[in-house]
Scaffold this motif. Sequence first.
Motif, PDB file in Angstrom:
ATOM      1  N   ALA A  97       8.710  13.128 -13.596  1.00 12.11           N
ATOM      2  CA  ALA A  97       7.654  12.897 -12.608  1.00 12.11           C
ATOM      3  C   ALA A  97       6.738  11.764 -13.044  1.00 12.11           C
ATOM      4  CB  ALA A  97       6.844  14.175 -12.399  1.00 12.11           C
ATOM      5  N   ARG A  98       6.581  11.570 -14.351  1.00  7.42           N
ATOM      6  CA  ARG A  98       5.647  10.566 -14.844  1.00  7.42           C
ATOM      7  C   ARG A  98       6.270   9.178 -14.920  1.00  7.42           C
ATOM      8  NH1 ARG A  98       2.017  11.655 -19.392  1.00  7.42           N
ATOM      9  NH2 ARG A  98       0.598  10.602 -18.001  1.00  7.42           N
ATOM     10  N   SER A  99       7.576   9.097 -15.068  1.00 13.06           N
ATOM     11  CA  SER A  99       8.209   7.790 -15.177  1.00 13.06           C
ATOM     12  C   SER A  99       8.405   7.189 -13.784  1.00 13.06           C
ATOM     13  CB  SER A  99       9.555   7.902 -15.888  1.00 13.06           C
ATOM     14  OG  SER A  99      10.441   8.637 -15.106  1.00 13.06           O
ATOM     15  N   ILE A 100       8.201   5.912 -13.723  1.00 17.41           N
ATOM     16  CA  ILE A 100       8.339   5.190 -12.453  1.00 17.41           C
ATOM     17  C   ILE A 100       9.603   4.345 -12.562  1.00 17.41           C
ATOM     18  CG2 ILE A 100       7.286   3.476 -10.964  1.00 17.41           C
ATOM     19  CD1 ILE A 100       4.583   4.428 -12.085  1.00 17.41           C
ATOM     20  N   SER A 101      10.404   4.378 -11.520  1.00 15.85           N
ATOM     21  CA  SER A 101      11.688   3.686 -11.573  1.00 15.85           C
ATOM     22  C   SER A 101      11.507   2.171 -11.618  1.00 15.85           C
ATOM     23  CB  SER A 101      12.542   4.071 -10.364  1.00 15.85           C
ATOM     24  OG  SER A 101      11.979   3.527  -9.193  1.00 15.85           O
ATOM     25  N   TYR A 102      12.497   1.540 -12.157  1.00 18.77           N
ATOM     26  CA  TYR A 102      12.520   0.085 -12.263  1.00 18.77           C
ATOM     27  C   TYR A 102      12.440  -0.552 -10.875  1.00 18.77           C
ATOM     28  CZ  TYR A 102      14.500  -4.558 -12.975  1.00 18.77           C
ATOM     29  OH  TYR A 102      14.711  -5.913 -12.960  1.00 18.77           O
ATOM     30  N   GLU A 103      13.166   0.019  -9.909  1.00 18.63           N
ATOM     31  CA  GLU A 103      13.185  -0.526  -8.555  1.00 18.63           C
ATOM     32  C   GLU A 103      11.813  -0.467  -7.907  1.00 18.63           C
ATOM     33  OE1 GLU A 103      15.336   1.829  -9.600  1.00 18.63           O
ATOM     34  OE2 GLU A 103      17.233   0.731  -9.652  1.00 18.63           O
ATOM     35  N   LEU A 104      11.096   0.637  -8.126  1.00 21.45           N
ATOM     36  CA  LEU A 104       9.763   0.773  -7.559  1.00 21.45           C
ATOM     37  C   LEU A 104       8.796  -0.240  -8.175  1.00 21.45           C
ATOM     38  CD1 LEU A 104       7.816   2.253  -5.686  1.00 21.45           C
ATOM     39  CD2 LEU A 104       7.439   3.922  -7.507  1.00 21.45           C
ATOM     40  N   ARG A 105       8.867  -0.396  -9.499  1.00 19.58           N
ATOM     41  CA  ARG A 105       8.003  -1.390 -10.167  1.00 19.58           C
ATOM     42  C   ARG A 105       8.295  -2.796  -9.658  1.00 19.58           C
ATOM     43  NH1 ARG A 105       9.415   1.269 -14.949  1.00 19.58           N
ATOM     44  NH2 ARG A 105      10.681  -0.513 -15.538  1.00 19.58           N
ATOM     45  N   LYS A 106       9.562  -3.138  -9.544  1.00 15.98           N
ATOM     46  CA  LYS A 106       9.934  -4.468  -9.073  1.00 15.98           C
ATOM     47  C   LYS A 106       9.538  -4.670  -7.611  1.00 15.98           C
ATOM     48  CE  LYS A 106      11.657  -6.868 -12.313  1.00 15.98           C
ATOM     49  NZ  LYS A 106      10.896  -8.033 -12.754  1.00 15.98           N
ATOM     50  N   SER A 107       9.665  -3.637  -6.796  1.00 15.49           N
ATOM     51  CA  SER A 107       9.270  -3.733  -5.389  1.00 15.49           C
ATOM     52  C   SER A 107       7.778  -3.973  -5.249  1.00 15.49           C
ATOM     53  CB  SER A 107       9.662  -2.463  -4.638  1.00 15.49           C
ATOM     54  OG  SER A 107      11.042  -2.275  -4.674  1.00 15.49           O
ATOM     55  N   GLU A 118       0.830  -1.204   0.000  1.00 18.09           N
ATOM     56  CA  GLU A 118       0.000   0.000   0.000  1.00 18.09           C
ATOM     57  C   GLU A 118       0.870   1.262   0.000  1.00 18.09           C
ATOM     58  OE1 GLU A 118      -3.370   0.184  -0.239  1.00 18.09           O
ATOM     59  OE2 GLU A 118      -3.316  -1.989  -0.531  1.00 18.09           O
ATOM     60  N   GLU A 119       1.943   1.262   0.780  1.00 15.79           N
ATOM     61  CA  GLU A 119       2.847   2.406   0.815  1.00 15.79           C
ATOM     62  C   GLU A 119       3.523   2.623  -0.540  1.00 15.79           C
ATOM     63  OE1 GLU A 119       3.896   4.778   3.079  1.00 15.79           O
ATOM     64  OE2 GLU A 119       2.167   4.156   4.265  1.00 15.79           O
ATOM     65  N   LEU A 120       3.975   1.543  -1.165  1.00 20.35           N
ATOM     66  CA  LEU A 120       4.639   1.662  -2.458  1.00 20.35           C
ATOM     67  C   LEU A 120       3.677   2.160  -3.529  1.00 20.35           C
ATOM     68  CD1 LEU A 120       6.825  -1.569  -2.444  1.00 20.35           C
ATOM     69  CD2 LEU A 120       7.614   0.791  -2.193  1.00 20.35           C
ATOM     70  N   ALA A 132       1.122   4.098  -2.977  1.00 16.16           N
ATOM     71  CA  ALA A 132       0.931   5.525  -2.689  1.00 16.16           C
ATOM     72  C   ALA A 132       2.101   6.348  -3.224  1.00 16.16           C
ATOM     73  CB  ALA A 132       0.761   5.737  -1.194  1.00 16.16           C
ATOM     74  N   ILE A 133       3.310   5.831  -3.090  1.00 15.10           N
ATOM     75  CA  ILE A 133       4.485   6.526  -3.631  1.00 15.10           C
ATOM     76  C   ILE A 133       4.394   6.613  -5.143  1.00 15.10           C
ATOM     77  CG2 ILE A 133       6.991   6.315  -3.979  1.00 15.10           C
ATOM     78  CD1 ILE A 133       7.092   5.135  -1.118  1.00 15.10           C
ATOM     79  N   ARG A 134       3.972   5.508  -5.774  1.00 20.41           N
ATOM     80  CA  ARG A 134       3.827   5.507  -7.239  1.00 20.41           C
ATOM     81  C   ARG A 134       2.794   6.538  -7.676  1.00 20.41           C
ATOM     82  NH1 ARG A 134       1.583   0.176  -9.774  1.00 20.41           N
ATOM     83  NH2 ARG A 134      -0.271   0.985  -8.765  1.00 20.41           N
ATOM     84  N   GLU A 135       1.688   6.622  -6.970  1.00 19.73           N
ATOM     85  CA  GLU A 135       0.646   7.589  -7.313  1.00 19.73           C
ATOM     86  C   GLU A 135       1.152   9.020  -7.146  1.00 19.73           C
ATOM     87  OE1 GLU A 135      -2.288   6.873  -8.695  1.00 19.73           O
ATOM     88  OE2 GLU A 135      -1.603   4.792  -8.686  1.00 19.73           O
ATOM     89  N   ASN A 136       1.892   9.281  -6.076  1.00 20.88           N
ATOM     90  CA  ASN A 136       2.433  10.630  -5.866  1.00 20.88           C
ATOM     91  C   ASN A 136       3.416  11.018  -6.964  1.00 20.88           C
ATOM     92  OD1 ASN A 136       0.960  11.118  -3.557  1.00 20.88           O
ATOM     93  ND2 ASN A 136       2.579  10.455  -2.182  1.00 20.88           N
ATOM     94  N   ARG A 137       4.221  10.082  -7.394  1.00 23.08           N
ATOM     95  CA  ARG A 137       5.208  10.381  -8.434  1.00 23.08           C
ATOM     96  C   ARG A 137       4.562  10.557  -9.797  1.00 23.08           C
ATOM     97  NH1 ARG A 137      10.371   6.493  -7.032  1.00 23.08           N
ATOM     98  NH2 ARG A 137      10.832   7.486  -5.029  1.00 23.08           N
ATOM     99  N   SER A 138       3.454   9.878 -10.029  1.00 22.70           N
ATOM    100  CA  SER A 138       2.814   9.971 -11.339  1.00 22.70           C
ATOM    101  C   SER A 138       1.959  11.223 -11.486  1.00 22.70           C
ATOM    102  CB  SER A 138       1.973   8.728 -11.605  1.00 22.70           C
ATOM    103  OG  SER A 138       0.876   8.689 -10.708  1.00 22.70           O
ATOM    104  N   LYS A 139       1.756  11.983 -10.409  1.00 13.57           N
ATOM    105  CA  LYS A 139       0.938  13.194 -10.460  1.00 13.57           C
ATOM    106  C   LYS A 139       1.766  14.434 -10.787  1.00 13.57           C
ATOM    107  CE  LYS A 139      -2.663  11.767  -7.296  1.00 13.57           C
ATOM    108  NZ  LYS A 139      -3.295  12.022  -6.001  1.00 13.57           N
ATOM    109  N   GLY A 140       2.761  14.281 -11.629  1.00 15.14           N
ATOM    110  CA  GLY A 140       3.587  15.417 -12.017  1.00 15.14           C
ATOM    111  C   GLY A 140       2.904  16.220 -13.108  1.00 15.14           C
TER     112      GLY A 140
END
Length: 122
Positions: free
Chosen positions: A38-48, A19-21, A23-31
């Motif tokens: 701001a729109r790209s999501i890192s590989y590490e976040l996707r894998k996590s 849930e935390e991850l 939320a982080i993805r949503e915050n980063r995508s709201k650029g």
Amino acid sequence: MKEKKIISEDMMTLPELREELIAIRENRSKGEEGDDTARSISYELRKSIDHADSLSKCSVETTKSLLSILESMEKTKPEIACRIVNIMPKSRDEIRAIYAKERFTLLPEDLDQILDTLHKFE
């Protein structure tokens, strides 16, 4: 050189982490629309997020109630309760493996009590 310090540390179960991850993805995508960073999501976040998805075995509400029940048991510390919730063991041997580093052994009644509690939440 800057030194980094740990300010606080909290234990989390895998569903809570997921849930935390998210939320982080949503915050980063709201650029802004034109901002590619701001729109790209890192590989590490996707894998996590994928890792937490594949390993989490129940919902956040279920884990919170299961954690409170396990922590109320006599020989279950919060760290062990969190490990039990993350792994959701199916047998006595798996529970013994979680308790392997502890200085005490669980009685068969204690093992059965933990297994019964886990079966209620499956």
